[in-house]
Design a protein around this motif. Structure first.
Motif, short mmCIF file in Angstrom:
data_model
loop_
_atom_site.label_atom_id
_atom_site.label_comp_id
_atom_site.label_asym_id
_atom_site.label_seq_id
_atom_site.Cartn_x
_atom_site.Cartn_y
_atom_site.Cartn_z
N THR A 1 -22.50 120.69 -30.98
CA THR A 1 -21.38 119.78 -30.84
C THR A 1 -21.87 118.49 -30.18
O THR A 1 -23.07 118.33 -29.94
CB THR A 1 -20.24 120.44 -30.02
OG1 THR A 1 -19.08 119.61 -30.09
CG2 THR A 1 -20.63 120.68 -28.58
N ALA B 1 -21.24 116.25 -26.71
CA ALA B 1 -20.65 116.35 -25.38
C ALA B 1 -20.74 115.00 -24.69
O ALA B 1 -21.73 114.28 -24.82
CB ALA B 1 -21.39 117.40 -24.56
N CYS C 1 -20.61 113.00 -20.98
CA CYS C 1 -20.75 113.15 -19.54
C CYS C 1 -19.42 112.78 -18.89
O CYS C 1 -18.83 111.75 -19.22
CB CYS C 1 -21.86 112.24 -19.03
SG CYS C 1 -21.99 112.17 -17.23
N GLU C 2 -18.95 113.60 -17.97
CA GLU C 2 -17.67 113.33 -17.31
C GLU C 2 -17.76 112.17 -16.32
O GLU C 2 -16.75 111.61 -15.94
CB GLU C 2 -17.15 114.59 -16.63
CG GLU C 2 -16.71 115.63 -17.63
CD GLU C 2 -16.04 116.82 -16.98
OE1 GLU C 2 -15.88 116.86 -15.74
OE2 GLU C 2 -15.67 117.74 -17.73
N ALA D 1 -25.24 118.68 -28.10
CA ALA D 1 -25.16 119.76 -27.13
C ALA D 1 -24.90 121.10 -27.80
O ALA D 1 -24.50 121.15 -28.96
CB ALA D 1 -24.04 119.47 -26.12
N GLU E 1 -22.53 124.44 -27.38
CA GLU E 1 -21.33 124.98 -26.75
C GLU E 1 -21.45 126.49 -26.82
O GLU E 1 -21.57 127.06 -27.90
CB GLU E 1 -20.07 124.50 -27.43
CG GLU E 1 -18.82 125.00 -26.76
CD GLU E 1 -17.55 124.41 -27.34
OE1 GLU E 1 -16.50 124.59 -26.73
OE2 GLU E 1 -17.60 123.80 -28.44
N LEU F 1 -20.99 123.73 -21.84
CA LEU F 1 -21.75 122.81 -22.68
C LEU F 1 -23.08 122.50 -22.02
O LEU F 1 -23.14 122.29 -20.81
CB LEU F 1 -20.97 121.51 -22.86
CG LEU F 1 -19.64 121.63 -23.58
CD1 LEU F 1 -18.80 120.38 -23.36
CD2 LEU F 1 -19.85 121.88 -25.05
N PRO G 1 -26.37 119.90 -22.83
CA PRO G 1 -27.02 118.93 -23.71
C PRO G 1 -28.37 119.45 -24.18
O PRO G 1 -29.12 120.02 -23.41
CB PRO G 1 -27.20 117.70 -22.83
CG PRO G 1 -26.21 117.86 -21.72
CD PRO G 1 -26.08 119.34 -21.51
N PHE H 1 -19.76 118.22 -18.48
CA PHE H 1 -19.59 117.60 -19.78
C PHE H 1 -18.30 118.07 -20.43
O PHE H 1 -17.81 119.15 -20.15
CB PHE H 1 -20.77 117.95 -20.70
CG PHE H 1 -22.07 117.43 -20.18
CD1 PHE H 1 -22.52 116.18 -20.53
CD2 PHE H 1 -22.84 118.20 -19.30
CE1 PHE H 1 -23.72 115.69 -20.03
CE2 PHE H 1 -24.03 117.73 -18.81
CZ PHE H 1 -24.47 116.47 -19.17
N THR H 2 -17.76 117.22 -21.31
CA THR H 2 -16.56 117.53 -22.07
C THR H 2 -16.90 117.43 -23.54
O THR H 2 -17.57 116.48 -23.96
CB THR H 2 -15.44 116.51 -21.73
OG1 THR H 2 -15.18 116.56 -20.34
CG2 THR H 2 -14.17 116.83 -22.49
N ALA H 3 -16.44 118.39 -24.33
CA ALA H 3 -16.68 118.34 -25.77
C ALA H 3 -15.91 117.18 -26.37
O ALA H 3 -14.76 116.91 -26.03
CB ALA H 3 -16.25 119.65 -26.42
N SER I 1 -17.58 115.27 -33.91
CA SER I 1 -18.82 116.01 -33.73
C SER I 1 -19.41 116.39 -35.08
O SER I 1 -20.60 116.23 -35.31
CB SER I 1 -18.60 117.27 -32.90
OG SER I 1 -18.24 116.93 -31.59
#
Length: 64
Positions: free
Chosen positions: A10, A12, A14-15, A23, A25, A31, A33, A47-49, A55
């Motif tokens: 997927t 991802a 960075c928050e 990345a 999942e 997640l 990277p 990280f957030t998808a 993706s």
């Protein structure tokens, strides 16, 4: 070896800084990277998808 069938590729984000990474999942929804075991270049490890349709397109699975 682990159950790799439960993992999927997927994108991802960075928050902290928003950098995007290819990345993996995992089945527990974490997640990681690809190629960045220590996390983002900014030092963040959360990280957030990214949206699934984006993706797929970025990873070559889209129709366009």
């Amino acid at each position: 070896m682990g159950n790799t069938d439960a993992n999927r590729r997927t994108i991802a984000a960075c928050e902290q800084c928003g950098s995007l990474y290819a990345a993996l999942e995992f089945s527990d929804e974490t997640l990681r990277p690809i190629g960045r075991r220590d996390g983002c270049q900014c030092g963040c490890t959360e990280f957030t998808a990214v949206d699934g349709s984006l993706s797929e397109e970025a990873l070559g699975g889209g129709d366009g």
